[in-house]
Design a protein around this motif. Structure first.
Motif: not given
Length: 173
Positions: A40-41, A37, A150-152, A33-34, A147, A154-155
């Motif tokens: 997207p960026s 994540c 944002a996933p970053l 998942a990392m 958007l 979670a890392i």
């Protein structure tokens, strides 16, 4: 199996590394998942470097980010570096390849976890600063930016969990 070296018999350079228990499924999923994540960026940055409208005016791209110019190398390089770094946790859950001794890998992973937490906190400060808000030309572009990035956030939590799992498995052997 592997016998631990004693004081009289130090570990040689050619000795096999200690066997670590297999990673639990949740740790493998978190490590993968990392890597996801960071995508997207990275794609957002590459789009910016390619000239796709991402919310910045041409003047901001030229003056602030030096795009076109060396800013393209920086932005694409940053995307590649971020993705490569996001693949590091896969070493902690891999049964196949360990480039470093477990103790070194564990220390490096804990250091990376601490740095990621600090960087995430710093990025929140930067994201909410007045200056970073003024460069975007529309609310839609700002939403897309959030958007993508944002996933970053979670890392750091995922990295800490995977590192904890690795350290726990290493101690259990």
């Amino acid at each position: 199996m592997y016998a631990m070296p004693t004081a009289n018999a130090p570990l040689s350079a050619n000795a096999p590394l200690p066997v670590v228990a297999p990673a639990p499924v949740w740790a493998r999923r978190a490590a993968h998942a990392m890597a996801i994540c960071a995508v997207p960026s990275g794609l957002w940055r590459i789009a910016m470097a390619a000239g796709v409208y991402v919310g910045y005016s041409d003047q901001v791209l030229r003056d602030v980010f030096d795009i076109p110019g060396w800013g393209i190398v920086y932005v694409v390089g940053l995307s590649l570096l971020a993705e490569a770094a996001a693949l590091f946790p896969l070493l902690l859950v891999s049964d196949r390849w360990q480039p470093l001794r477990p103790r070194t890998l564990s220390a490096l992973a804990w250091t990376a976890s601490a740095v990621l937490v600090l960087v995430a906190l710093w990025q929140l400060v930067v994201a909410f600063s007045v200056e970073s808000q003024t460069y975007m030309t529309s609310d839609t572009a700002l939403t897309v930016w959030w958007l993508a990035f944002a996933p970053l956030f979670a890392i750091p939590a995922l990295m800490t969990a995977v590192t904890w799992s690795y350290a726990k498995r290493r101690r259990a052997r």
